[in-house]
Design a protein around this motif. Structure first.
Motif, PDB file in Angstrom:
ATOM      1  N   SER A  61      27.171  66.949  -6.459  1.00 49.60           N
ATOM      2  CA  SER A  61      27.627  66.217  -5.276  1.00 49.60           C
ATOM      3  C   SER A  61      26.593  65.177  -4.849  1.00 49.60           C
ATOM      4  CB  SER A  61      27.957  67.168  -4.129  1.00 49.60           C
ATOM      5  OG  SER A  61      26.792  67.716  -3.567  1.00 49.60           O
ATOM      6  N   LEU A  62      25.320  65.459  -5.057  1.00 48.97           N
ATOM      7  CA  LEU A  62      24.280  64.471  -4.750  1.00 48.97           C
ATOM      8  C   LEU A  62      24.276  63.332  -5.771  1.00 48.97           C
ATOM      9  CD1 LEU A  62      21.315  66.781  -3.694  1.00 48.97           C
ATOM     10  CD2 LEU A  62      22.594  65.212  -2.237  1.00 48.97           C
ATOM     11  N   ILE A  63      24.383  63.675  -7.047  1.00 50.84           N
ATOM     12  CA  ILE A  63      24.359  62.670  -8.115  1.00 50.84           C
ATOM     13  C   ILE A  63      25.553  61.723  -8.007  1.00 50.84           C
ATOM     14  CG2 ILE A  63      24.563  62.328 -10.617  1.00 50.84           C
ATOM     15  CD1 ILE A  63      22.938  64.939 -10.949  1.00 50.84           C
ATOM     16  N   LEU A 147      39.451  73.840 -10.303  1.00 55.17           N
ATOM     17  CA  LEU A 147      39.431  72.427 -10.639  1.00 55.17           C
ATOM     18  C   LEU A 147      40.801  71.812 -10.423  1.00 55.17           C
ATOM     19  CD1 LEU A 147      37.939  73.633 -13.902  1.00 55.17           C
ATOM     20  CD2 LEU A 147      36.551  72.271 -12.365  1.00 55.17           C
ATOM     21  N   HIS A 148      40.809  70.611  -9.884  1.00 49.73           N
ATOM     22  CA  HIS A 148      42.031  69.841  -9.668  1.00 49.73           C
ATOM     23  C   HIS A 148      41.729  68.426 -10.147  1.00 49.73           C
ATOM     24  CE1 HIS A 148      45.537  68.177  -7.576  1.00 49.73           C
ATOM     25  NE2 HIS A 148      45.979  69.419  -7.456  1.00 49.73           N
ATOM     26  N   LYS A 149      42.699  67.531 -10.118  1.00 46.81           N
ATOM     27  CA  LYS A 149      42.516  66.153 -10.606  1.00 46.81           C
ATOM     28  C   LYS A 149      41.211  65.528 -10.115  1.00 46.81           C
ATOM     29  CE  LYS A 149      47.427  65.522 -10.243  1.00 46.81           C
ATOM     30  NZ  LYS A 149      48.442  64.927  -9.415  1.00 46.81           N
ATOM     31  N   ASN A 150      41.063  65.426  -8.822  1.00 43.30           N
ATOM     32  CA  ASN A 150      39.892  64.740  -8.270  1.00 43.30           C
ATOM     33  C   ASN A 150      39.217  65.546  -7.161  1.00 43.30           C
ATOM     34  OD1 ASN A 150      42.005  64.481  -6.569  1.00 43.30           O
ATOM     35  ND2 ASN A 150      41.903  62.268  -6.348  1.00 43.30           N
ATOM     36  N   ILE A 151      39.322  66.867  -7.283  1.00 41.46           N
ATOM     37  CA  ILE A 151      38.687  67.745  -6.294  1.00 41.46           C
ATOM     38  C   ILE A 151      38.312  69.069  -6.958  1.00 41.46           C
ATOM     39  CG2 ILE A 151      40.906  68.633  -5.472  1.00 41.46           C
ATOM     40  CD1 ILE A 151      39.638  68.749  -2.639  1.00 41.46           C
ATOM     41  N   LEU A 152      37.198  69.615  -6.532  1.00 39.96           N
ATOM     42  CA  LEU A 152      36.730  70.913  -7.010  1.00 39.96           C
ATOM     43  C   LEU A 152      36.545  71.825  -5.809  1.00 39.96           C
ATOM     44  CD1 LEU A 152      33.897  69.547  -9.300  1.00 39.96           C
ATOM     45  CD2 LEU A 152      36.055  70.456 -10.094  1.00 39.96           C
ATOM     46  N   PHE A 163      34.753  69.811  -2.894  1.00 44.45           N
ATOM     47  CA  PHE A 163      33.987  68.630  -3.283  1.00 44.45           C
ATOM     48  C   PHE A 163      34.950  67.577  -3.824  1.00 44.45           C
ATOM     49  CE2 PHE A 163      31.209  72.273  -3.876  1.00 44.45           C
ATOM     50  CZ  PHE A 163      30.020  71.860  -3.289  1.00 44.45           C
ATOM     51  N   ALA A 164      34.841  66.347  -3.301  1.00 40.37           N
ATOM     52  CA  ALA A 164      35.688  65.252  -3.774  1.00 40.37           C
ATOM     53  C   ALA A 164      35.013  63.922  -3.432  1.00 40.37           C
ATOM     54  CB  ALA A 164      37.070  65.318  -3.136  1.00 40.37           C
ATOM     55  N   LYS A 165      35.468  62.859  -4.083  1.00 39.06           N
ATOM     56  CA  LYS A 165      34.925  61.520  -3.802  1.00 39.06           C
ATOM     57  C   LYS A 165      35.313  61.052  -2.399  1.00 39.06           C
ATOM     58  CE  LYS A 165      32.663  59.165  -7.019  1.00 39.06           C
ATOM     59  NZ  LYS A 165      31.304  58.758  -6.730  1.00 39.06           N
ATOM     60  N   GLU A 166      36.529  61.393  -1.975  1.00 40.87           N
ATOM     61  CA  GLU A 166      37.057  60.936  -0.688  1.00 40.87           C
ATOM     62  C   GLU A 166      37.305  62.107   0.260  1.00 40.87           C
ATOM     63  OE1 GLU A 166      37.439  57.695  -0.032  1.00 40.87           O
ATOM     64  OE2 GLU A 166      36.780  57.184  -2.060  1.00 40.87           O
ATOM     65  N   SER A 167      36.963  61.932   1.508  1.00 40.81           N
ATOM     66  CA  SER A 167      37.219  62.967   2.517  1.00 40.81           C
ATOM     67  C   SER A 167      38.711  63.208   2.709  1.00 40.81           C
ATOM     68  CB  SER A 167      36.597  62.571   3.855  1.00 40.81           C
ATOM     69  OG  SER A 167      35.204  62.618   3.776  1.00 40.81           O
ATOM     70  N   THR A 168      39.523  62.161   2.540  1.00 39.04           N
ATOM     71  CA  THR A 168      40.980  62.306   2.716  1.00 39.04           C
ATOM     72  C   THR A 168      41.572  63.246   1.666  1.00 39.04           C
ATOM     73  OG1 THR A 168      41.334  60.288   1.439  1.00 39.04           O
ATOM     74  CG2 THR A 168      41.306  60.076   3.841  1.00 39.04           C
ATOM     75  N   THR A 169      40.996  63.244   0.467  1.00 42.84           N
ATOM     76  CA  THR A 169      41.454  64.161  -0.584  1.00 42.84           C
ATOM     77  C   THR A 169      41.237  65.605  -0.137  1.00 42.84           C
ATOM     78  OG1 THR A 169      40.830  62.526  -2.262  1.00 42.84           O
ATOM     79  CG2 THR A 169      41.198  64.776  -3.027  1.00 42.84           C
ATOM     80  N   ILE A 170      40.071  65.861   0.429  1.00 41.11           N
ATOM     81  CA  ILE A 170      39.765  67.207   0.924  1.00 41.11           C
ATOM     82  C   ILE A 170      40.699  67.559   2.076  1.00 41.11           C
ATOM     83  CG2 ILE A 170      38.002  68.650   2.016  1.00 41.11           C
ATOM     84  CD1 ILE A 170      35.890  66.982   0.489  1.00 41.11           C
ATOM     85  N   ASP A 171      40.903  66.616   2.997  1.00 45.13           N
ATOM     86  CA  ASP A 171      41.793  66.849   4.139  1.00 45.13           C
ATOM     87  C   ASP A 171      43.195  67.222   3.679  1.00 45.13           C
ATOM     88  OD1 ASP A 171      39.739  66.260   5.888  1.00 45.13           O
ATOM     89  OD2 ASP A 171      40.362  64.171   6.162  1.00 45.13           O
ATOM     90  N   ASN A 172      43.717  66.521   2.658  1.00 48.66           N
ATOM     91  CA  ASN A 172      45.065  66.783   2.154  1.00 48.66           C
ATOM     92  C   ASN A 172      45.174  68.199   1.561  1.00 48.66           C
ATOM     93  OD1 ASN A 172      45.953  64.247   2.948  1.00 48.66           O
ATOM     94  ND2 ASN A 172      45.560  63.332   0.945  1.00 48.66           N
ATOM     95  N   ILE A 173      44.175  68.594   0.818  1.00 47.44           N
ATOM     96  CA  ILE A 173      44.197  69.922   0.212  1.00 47.44           C
ATOM     97  C   ILE A 173      44.127  71.002   1.279  1.00 47.44           C
ATOM     98  CG2 ILE A 173      42.846  71.539  -1.208  1.00 47.44           C
ATOM     99  CD1 ILE A 173      44.513  69.575  -2.868  1.00 47.44           C
ATOM    100  N   ILE A 174      43.262  70.825   2.260  1.00 49.17           N
ATOM    101  CA  ILE A 174      43.145  71.808   3.338  1.00 49.17           C
ATOM    102  C   ILE A 174      44.472  71.919   4.089  1.00 49.17           C
ATOM    103  CG2 ILE A 174      42.028  72.292   5.562  1.00 49.17           C
ATOM    104  CD1 ILE A 174      39.439  71.135   4.330  1.00 49.17           C
ATOM    105  N   PHE A 175      45.132  70.774   4.316  1.00 46.52           N
ATOM    106  CA  PHE A 175      46.434  70.777   4.990  1.00 46.52           C
ATOM    107  C   PHE A 175      47.461  71.561   4.167  1.00 46.52           C
ATOM    108  CE2 PHE A 175      50.630  68.928   5.795  1.00 46.52           C
ATOM    109  CZ  PHE A 175      50.727  69.180   7.157  1.00 46.52           C
TER     110      PHE A 175
END
Length: 177
Positions: A61-63, A147-152, A163-175
Motif C-alpha cells: 500500500s505504501l509502494i 482478491l477482487h479486480k481492483n481491491i484486496l 486496500f484499493a487505488k480509489e477510496s470510492t472503490t472501497i466505499d462501494n464494496i463496504i456498501f
C-alpha cells in the motif's frame, strides 16, 4: 433431553486515557464451556491471517499508494445464523411474561452469541460467503486474503482491512457488504 447453557453478562467500563469512565457496556454471552464437541457443535476452526500477509499488504500500500480502510463489524458474531440447536437459560434480570418461575423456560438461539465455541467459525463462514458473492476470490496461500479486480481485503476475526487505488472503490464494496 438437551444441554441448556447458562447466560452470562459481560460488563465493561470504557475509559479515556486519563482514566475517566465515559461509557458502560454490557453484552449478553453464552457460557460455552459446557458444550461438547460432536453433540453441541462440530466445527470451531476459524482462520487467522498470517502476519506476513498483513505486513506485505501495508508495504504494497505504501509502494503503490493504495488507500486503506479498516472495518470493525458491529456485533459481528450475532449476525451469523446458528446451524445447531442451542438452548440458553433466561438471563438474570429477565423473565417470561408474568411467570416468576423462569426455570421452566429457556431460549432457543437463532443466531450466534459470543461465548459459543462455534461462533467464530460461523461468523467466518458468513463473511467469506458475502465476499465471494460480491466477486472476491479467496487466496490459496492465506485463506484470510481476498482478491477482487481492483481491491484486496484481509480479514482478521471480525475486522477487515480493504486496500484499493480509489477510496470510492472501497466505499462501494463496504456498501455491498
Amino acid at each position: 433431553h438437551t444441554r441448556i447453557l447458562n447466560a452470562v453478562w459481560t460488563l465493561k467500563r470504557k475509559t479515556k486515557p486519563s482514566g475517566e469512565v465515559y461509557r458502560h457496556r454490557s453484552r449478553l454471552c453464552v457460557d460455552g464451556s459446557r458444550q461438547q464437541e460432536g453433540i453441541d457443535y462440530t466445527d470451531t476452526y476459524s482462520p487467522v491471517s498470517n502476519w506476513s500477509t498483513i505486513r506485505l499488504m501495508f508495504i504494497l500500500s505504501l509502494i503503490f499508494d493504495l488507500k486503506s480502510r479498516q472495518v470493525d463489524y458491529i456485533q459481528a458474531f450475532p449476525q451469523a445464523l446458528l446451524k445447531e440447536d442451542v438452548y440458553m437459560r433466561i438471563p438474570s434480570g429477565f423473565y417470561y411474561k408474568d411467570s416468576d418461575d423462569k426455570d421452566n423456560f429457556v431460549l432457543k438461539l437463532k443466531r450466534n452469541l459470543y461465548g459459543l465455541k462455534q461462533a467464530a467459525y460461523n461468523w467466518n463462514d458468513l463473511l467469506t460467503a458475502g465476499l465471494i458473492q460480491i466477486g472476491f476470490q479467496q487466496s490459496i496461500q492465506d485463506p484470510c486474503l481476498f482478491l477482487h479486480k481492483n481491491i484486496l481485503c484481509i480479514i482478521y476475526v471480525d475486522d477487515t482491512i480493504f486496500f484499493a487505488k480509489e477510496s470510492t472503490t472501497i466505499d462501494n464494496i463496504i456498501f455491498k457488504l
